[in-house]
Design a protein around this motif. Structure first.
Motif, mmCIF file in Angstrom:
data_model
loop_
_atom_site.group_PDB
_atom_site.id
_atom_site.type_symbol
_atom_site.label_atom_id
_atom_site.label_comp_id
_atom_site.label_asym_id
_atom_site.label_seq_id
_atom_site.Cartn_x
_atom_site.Cartn_y
_atom_site.Cartn_z
ATOM 1 N N ILE A 148 -3.715 0.628 -3.273
ATOM 2 C CA ILE A 148 -3.425 -0.736 -2.839
ATOM 3 C C ILE A 148 -2.928 -1.515 -4.042
ATOM 4 N N VAL A 204 -4.981 -3.273 5.297
ATOM 5 C CA VAL A 204 -5.596 -3.790 4.076
ATOM 6 C C VAL A 204 -6.018 -5.224 4.375
ATOM 7 N N THR A 247 -9.820 -1.726 2.639
ATOM 8 C CA THR A 247 -9.021 -1.019 3.639
ATOM 9 C C THR A 247 -9.897 -0.649 4.818
ATOM 10 N N LYS A 252 0.866 -1.178 0.000
ATOM 11 C CA LYS A 252 0.000 0.000 0.000
ATOM 12 C C LYS A 252 0.897 1.221 0.000
#
Length: 628
Positions: free
Chosen positions: A251, A615, A626, A246
């Motif tokens: 992400i 995440v 998230t 991330k």
């Protein structure tokens, strides 16, 4: 069940051996859990409630406990089975079916299932149960445990079983149904010294009688039943997504596909509020091992039959070739480590399997690899000037004298420490004389001294402790009692006492010893003047516990999680998150007032610690998410 180990499995095992803390379960771990589940779940296929109520354990038996106390020590499944079962706190989905039948109000299960239940019923150090069925004597089933000195013999249509050759009467005999031998569940469980409990449509198998009327049984009963009523199927393995990084609001995750034994990994980027986009990666990449260094993601890719190390810039959204990996190929082994030290990149490549393979440490120079050193299994290394200090786990040969100093200018290598000592290895000796070994990744260099675990090999009673070794004359001083793990922070040594599990600190000379936590701790991490760790009082599986925090400055310990947790994460802002399983699964955040705030109320399969928040992926829902 056993599957031939591949490179990913070995990486998983090596990470566990090195005591690396992963936030959440790895895919290999999930796979092993599912294999573990596949056999035991078939108990759930029960038809009719009458049979169970006839032989439920007494409600007022001596030693009975509330469900909340024994939940993580029990197998639980509902009568109105929806495909879910709790196995020692893990909610799992059934993947195989067996024919479970009832006769005269009693449940009978196939011998294969009973064998697996038996093998899972023992505690560490109590040996294993072996089920013996010989087609030449098809009506006889033996269940043996040599460590416990216990043998059980069943005979089809006989109402007598033999426990250590002594007759014990059965209410229902073993039978042959549709050509298969089935055993009475209750009698077999009793022979295995297990308890059968019944609670409002729930069937429980464990070691302790259940107090069905206790308030702490009734308070969680409905939550347990609600979780087991979940009829969703797990995300198909071909649709699972694995987060690997991330950066900022984006992400990065990969999706793996299999086609004719070919593995293909695809990289995706998902920014907040946007759809995921596939990232075009050079060659055929492998994201089994990745390393984020600064704003770059490092990984291996095969380009036109050449294996290369690449780096992906999160900022520029561009790839650059870092180095050729020569003749090494991902099918040869695995990439163990990548580090940036003093502006130079070091790469550790493993060749072969975990038994007869070996590690080679390289330094990247002008786009190619230059060999630095070779080891059987490189436990840890640290660099100081032109010298590299490292420990080697030589488990297939003489393990002693495995701490070295290498002069990078000349290539000269000399052993450090005392002859006959083994370093970087945690050796434990059980009360019964059994010996266990695991590698310890701590090798600390400070003010001309190395700090490392060590023990004297020829002393059969010597257990690993923290040693301080002078680089000037190689004299060594034992600093601690037997230690499981240790850390050097500032001018203090912190370690887990191998006998008690307590968290202890000393100064750098091993003096001024102080016990910080009189609890058995594990998964220890340090963040901004605090020590975080899990505590297991024996009521949960060994890999789970309650989260605590110790304030080093105030010398104060506080409990953070209000339930058993599998893992935790402290982000860059010192916010604390943890994953809970069991009957209240999800991701929780501990707020500034110590309250446990649920962020995700669902079964989490994979989590990745981020600089802000976490995440995660879910067991029964596709996607990457998230939480903050």
């Amino acid at each position: 069940m056993y599957a031939p180990p591949n490179a990913e499995t070995f990486r998983f095992l090596k990470a566990s051996m090195d005591h690396e803390v992963n936030f959440g379960l790895s895919r290999e771990g999930i796979f092993m859990k599912k294999q573990f589940v596949a056999w035991l779940l078939a108990i759930c296929l029960v038809a009719g409630t009458g049979g169970f109520s006839a032989y439920a354990e007494g409600e007022n038996e001596s030693g009975s406990k509330p469900l909340e106390d024994i939940f993580y020590q029990t197998v639980i499944f509902p009568f109105n089975y929806q495909g879910k079962v709790f196995i020692y706190g893990y909610k799992a989905t059934m993947y195989e079916k067996y024919e479970v039948v009832q006769r005269k109000g009693r449940v009978l299960v196939p011998i294969r299932l009973m064998g697996y239940l038996a093998s899972q019923s023992v505690k560490p150090g109590e040996g294993t149960w072996d089920v013996v069925w010989n087609p030449k004597t098809p009506d006889v089933v033996l269940i043996n445990n040599s460590a416990k000195g216990r043998s059980i013999k069943f005979t089809v249509n006989s109402k007598t079983m033999l426990v250590n050759k002594k007759p014990v009467e059965l209410e229902v005999p073993p039978q042959k149904i549709n050509g298969r031998v089935v055993l009475p569940l209750r009698d077999a469980a009793v022979a295995l010294e297990k308890q059968i409990n019944w609670l409002d449509g729930l069937i429980l198998i464990g070691d302790t009688p259940l107090d069905v009327k206790h308030a702490r049984t009734l308070s969680i009963k409905d939550a347990v039943k609600a979780e087991l009523a979940d009829s969703r199927k797990p995300v198909d393995y071909e649709k699972t997504l694995t987060p690997i990084a991330k950066n900022g609001s984006s992400i990065y995750y990969y999706k793996r596909s299999y086609d004719n034994n070919k593995i293909t990994d695809e990289l995706y980027r998902k920014a907040d509020g946007q759809k995921a986009k596939k990232v075009a990666v050079p060659g055929n990449p492998s994201f089994s091992f990745t390393k984020t260094l600064g704003d770059e993601l490092y990984f291996v890719s095969v380009v036109k039959d050449s294996t290369e190390l690449y780096a992906y810039s999160f900022i520029k959204n561009q790839f650059r070739k870092v180095s050729s990996l020569g003749s090494w190929n991902p099918s040869d082994g695995w990439l163990s480590d990548i580090r940036l030290i003093d502006g130079e990149l070091y790469v550790n490549l493993h060749t072969g399997d975990n038994t007869i393979g070996s590690d080679t440490l390289y330094r990247v120079e002008k786009g190619s690899l230059k060999e630095v050193l070779g080891a059987k299994s490189l436990i840890q290394f640290v660099k100081s000037g032109k010298a590299i200090y490292y420990t080697d786990f030589k488990f297939m040969s003489d393990p002693t004298n495995n701490l070295y100093r290498m002069d990078m200018a000349t290539g000269q290598e000399v052993p450090l420490g005392k002859p006959g000592f083994t370093y970087g290895i945690h050796r434990t000796i059980s009360d019964g004389g059994g010996v266990g070994y695991s590698s310890d990744g701590t090798l600390h260099l400070k003010d001309g001294y190395l700090y490392v675990l060590g023990y004297k090999e020829e002393d059969a009673k010597d257990q690993s402790a923290v040693y301080k070794i002078s680089l000037a004359d190689q004299t060594q001083v034992k600093l601690t009692s037997p230690a499981r793990n240790f850390w050097v922070k500032d001018d203090r040594i912190y370690f887990i006492d191998a006998q008690t599990g307590f968290l202890v600190q000393t100064d750098l000379n091993g003096e001024n010893r102080e016990v910080l936590s009189k609890k058995a701790v594990f998964q220890v991490s340090f963040h901004d003047g605090f020590i975080y760790y899990l505590v297991n009082d024996g009521s949960a599986p060994s890999e789970m516990g309650v989260l605590y925090r110790y304030d080093i400055k105030l010398a104060k310990e506080v409990q953070l999680s209000d339930q058993i947790t599998a893992s935790y994460h402290v982000d860059g802002g010192s916010d604390v998150y943890y994953v809970a399983r069991g009957y209240k699964p999800g991701v929780y955040k501990v707020d500034r007032n110590g309250r446990n705030v649920p962020l995700v109320r669902d079964n989490v399969s994979w989590t990745l610690g981020a600089d802000k928040g976490i995440v995660y992926t879910l067991e029964y829902k596709e996607g990457v998410y998230t939480a903050k």
